[in-house]
Design an enzyme around this catalytic site. Structure first.
Site, PDB file in Angstrom:
ATOM      1  N   ASP A   1      39.470  57.710  33.484  1.00 53.42           N
ATOM      2  CA  ASP A   1      40.500  57.992  32.473  1.00 53.42           C
ATOM      3  C   ASP A   1      40.677  56.715  31.653  1.00 53.42           C
ATOM      4  O   ASP A   1      40.071  55.683  31.957  1.00 53.42           O
ATOM      5  CB  ASP A   1      41.826  58.374  33.168  1.00 53.42           C
ATOM      6  N   SER A   2      41.544  56.783  30.644  1.00 53.91           N
ATOM      7  CA  SER A   2      41.835  55.586  29.859  1.00 53.91           C
ATOM      8  C   SER A   2      42.712  54.596  30.625  1.00 53.91           C
ATOM      9  O   SER A   2      42.756  53.419  30.295  1.00 53.91           O
ATOM     10  CB  SER A   2      42.559  55.994  28.572  1.00 53.91           C
ATOM     11  N   TYR A  35      43.458  56.317  24.507  1.00 58.17           N
ATOM     12  CA  TYR A  35      42.325  57.062  23.932  1.00 58.17           C
ATOM     13  C   TYR A  35      42.797  58.045  22.855  1.00 58.17           C
ATOM     14  O   TYR A  35      42.040  58.410  21.970  1.00 58.17           O
ATOM     15  CB  TYR A  35      41.620  57.873  25.032  1.00 58.17           C
ATOM     16  N   GLY A  36      44.039  58.475  22.978  1.00 59.73           N
ATOM     17  CA  GLY A  36      44.553  59.556  22.139  1.00 59.73           C
ATOM     18  C   GLY A  36      44.460  59.316  20.644  1.00 59.73           C
ATOM     19  O   GLY A  36      44.405  60.258  19.867  1.00 59.73           O
ATOM     20  N   CYS A  68      40.563  62.888  32.008  1.00 59.12           N
ATOM     21  CA  CYS A  68      41.277  62.583  30.773  1.00 59.12           C
ATOM     22  C   CYS A  68      41.040  63.754  29.820  1.00 59.12           C
ATOM     23  O   CYS A  68      39.886  64.134  29.581  1.00 59.12           O
ATOM     24  CB  CYS A  68      40.710  61.293  30.189  1.00 59.12           C
ATOM     25  N   ASN A  69      42.115  64.321  29.309  1.00 59.08           N
ATOM     26  CA  ASN A  69      41.968  65.459  28.396  1.00 59.08           C
ATOM     27  C   ASN A  69      41.295  65.054  27.094  1.00 59.08           C
ATOM     28  O   ASN A  69      40.478  65.791  26.551  1.00 59.08           O
ATOM     29  CB  ASN A  69      43.341  66.055  28.080  1.00 59.08           C
ATOM     30  N   THR A  70      41.659  63.858  26.590  1.00 62.28           N
ATOM     31  CA  THR A  70      41.099  63.416  25.313  1.00 62.28           C
ATOM     32  C   THR A  70      39.587  63.255  25.439  1.00 62.28           C
ATOM     33  O   THR A  70      38.821  63.746  24.599  1.00 62.28           O
ATOM     34  CB  THR A  70      41.766  62.088  24.882  1.00 62.28           C
ATOM     35  N   GLU A 130      52.546  54.991  30.644  1.00 59.35           N
ATOM     36  CA  GLU A 130      51.695  53.855  31.036  1.00 59.35           C
ATOM     37  C   GLU A 130      52.546  52.589  31.201  1.00 59.35           C
ATOM     38  O   GLU A 130      52.299  51.760  32.050  1.00 59.35           O
ATOM     39  CB  GLU A 130      50.608  53.653  29.975  1.00 59.35           C
ATOM     40  N   CYS A 164      47.611  66.352  29.240  1.00 56.09           N
ATOM     41  CA  CYS A 164      47.291  64.924  29.302  1.00 56.09           C
ATOM     42  C   CYS A 164      47.533  64.541  30.749  1.00 56.09           C
ATOM     43  O   CYS A 164      48.565  64.918  31.332  1.00 56.09           O
ATOM     44  CB  CYS A 164      48.201  64.125  28.377  1.00 56.09           C
ATOM     45  N   THR A 165      46.585  63.823  31.340  1.00 59.88           N
ATOM     46  CA  THR A 165      46.692  63.561  32.773  1.00 59.88           C
ATOM     47  C   THR A 165      47.813  62.581  33.113  1.00 59.88           C
ATOM     48  O   THR A 165      48.139  62.388  34.278  1.00 59.88           O
ATOM     49  CB  THR A 165      45.346  63.071  33.340  1.00 59.88           C
ATOM     50  N   HIS A 166      48.422  61.983  32.097  1.00 59.19           N
ATOM     51  CA  HIS A 166      49.601  61.141  32.345  1.00 59.19           C
ATOM     52  C   HIS A 166      50.856  61.995  32.603  1.00 59.19           C
ATOM     53  O   HIS A 166      51.786  61.550  33.267  1.00 59.19           O
ATOM     54  CB  HIS A 166      49.895  60.264  31.124  1.00 59.19           C
TER      55      HIS A 166
HETATM   56  N1  DGL Z   1      45.336  60.540  30.021  1.00 59.10           N
HETATM   57  C1  DGL Z   1      44.681  60.798  28.790  1.00 59.10           C
HETATM   58  C2  DGL Z   1      44.551  62.291  28.535  1.00 59.10           C
HETATM   59  O1  DGL Z   1      44.562  63.083  29.483  1.00 59.10           O
HETATM   60  C3  DGL Z   1      45.110  60.158  27.510  1.00 59.10           C
HETATM   61  C4  DGL Z   1      46.020  59.049  27.380  1.00 59.10           C
HETATM   62  C5  DGL Z   1      45.585  58.130  26.277  1.00 59.10           C
HETATM   63  O2  DGL Z   1      45.936  58.354  25.101  1.00 59.10           O
HETATM   64  O3  DGL Z   1      44.864  57.194  26.607  1.00 59.10           O
HETATM   65  O4  DGL Z   1      44.396  62.706  27.409  1.00 59.10           O
END
Ligand code: DGL
Length: 290
Positions: free
Chosen positions: A33-34, A65-66, A96-98, A177, A209-211
């Site tokens: 992930d990011s 990453y978004g 990571c979804n992105t 984060e 988003c995995t966060h």
């Molecule tokens: N956790 C990441 C996701 O699932 C993105 C967070 C980011 O922007 O880095 O998209």
């Protein structure tokens, strides 16, 4: 805290090129992930598959990453996938979804038949479309995921009569984060996003988003049970278990010596990570961008 620096190992001579090689069953599961977000997926995988060793990579040097371009996300994802292959991972999970939205096909092309690559979008989409009562599905995610429109496209492809309302919520991942959740600030930001007219009619919401599982409780409090909340973690863990079973790659020896790598040391990673993963994490800095 000083973290041990390592240089990325050279592509391993012994790296297998055969998915069904039975000597690989006790090799690790690679997850990336990011930043800390993918630990929600790693934690669900560790719970579902307690014998498995995990190698986790958080690309903290490029977080978030978004907001990045698709080309950048593809470039980062390929390099990380290479790193995980060098660690002899038997499967790669894009937690990571992105990166799943923008780089899944690229990563699959890159690894070829060496290992199976799992994304986080397909498992939850496949689960949610089973619930025929849902008519208005909301999706909140980073700008990159929302711009790709991947959730709406996939859901509508499988369920023609469902409406999908997608909203970019770019502040949330950075906020989490930095350790801002379960407090006044996070509640204010969440309230502002979820009150937007776009999400007015939803009967369910995907935390894409995995966060976001870290703020799931606050989101549930906002909706007071009126909206069903989904996140990726358990659906992905289930898919990983199914794939490893099918490929006869389930570990036979228990190995809980998980390894956590980050591309840049951030104090928040170490501090926040304990909320995402049940045990304390000591990350190692992997200088894969040098
Ligand atoms: N956790 C990441 C996701 O699932 C993105 C967070 C980011 O922007 O880095 O998209």
């Amino acid at each position: 805290m000083a973290v041990k620096k390592i240089n990325a190992p050279k592509r391993s001579e012994q790296m297998s090129t055969d998915k069904n090689n039975s000597t690989r069953i006790n090799q690790p599961i690679g997850i990336f992930d990011s930043g800390v977000g993918g630990l929600t997926v790693a934690s669900a995988i560790a719970k579902a598959l307690p014998n498995e060793q995990i190698i986790y990579f958080g690309d903290t040097a490029h977080l978030p990453y978004g907001d990045k371009s698709a080309d950048s996300i593809k470039y980062y994802s390929i390099r990380i996938a290479q790193f995980l292959l060098e660690q002899n991972c038997k499967i790669i999970v894009i937690a990571c979804n992105t990166a799943s939205a923008l780089a899944y096909e690229t990563v699959k092309d890159f690894v070829g038949n060496k290992v199976t690559v799992i994304d986080v979008v397909n498992p939850i989409v496949n689960e949610i479309v089973q619930n025929k009562k849902l008519k208005h599905i909301g999706v909140i995610a980073t700008k990159g995921t929302i711009k790709s429109d991947i959730y709406a496209k996939k859901i509508k492809h499988l369920s023609k009569n469902v409406e999908v309302a997608s909203l970019a919520t770019p502040l949330l991942a950075s906020m989490i984060e930095e350790g801002f959740f379960n407090n006044k600030i996070s509640r204010t930001v969440i309230h502002d996003y979820l009150s937007r007219p776009k999400l007015k009619k939803i009967d369910s919401l995907i935390l894409a988003c995995t966060h976001y599982p870290l703020i799931k409780k606050e989101i549930e409090e906002f909706y007071k049970g009126k909206v069903k909340i989904y996140d990726n973690a358990e659906a992905v863990a289930k898919t990983v278990a199914e794939v490893l079973t099918k490929e006869k790659l389930l570990a036979t020896k228990k190995n809980n010596k998980h390894k956590f790598y980050i591309s840049d040391y951030t104090k928040s990673f170490e501090e926040t990570s304990k909320n995402f993963f049940k045990s304390k994490i000591k990350p190692t800095q992997a200088a894969i961008w040098k």
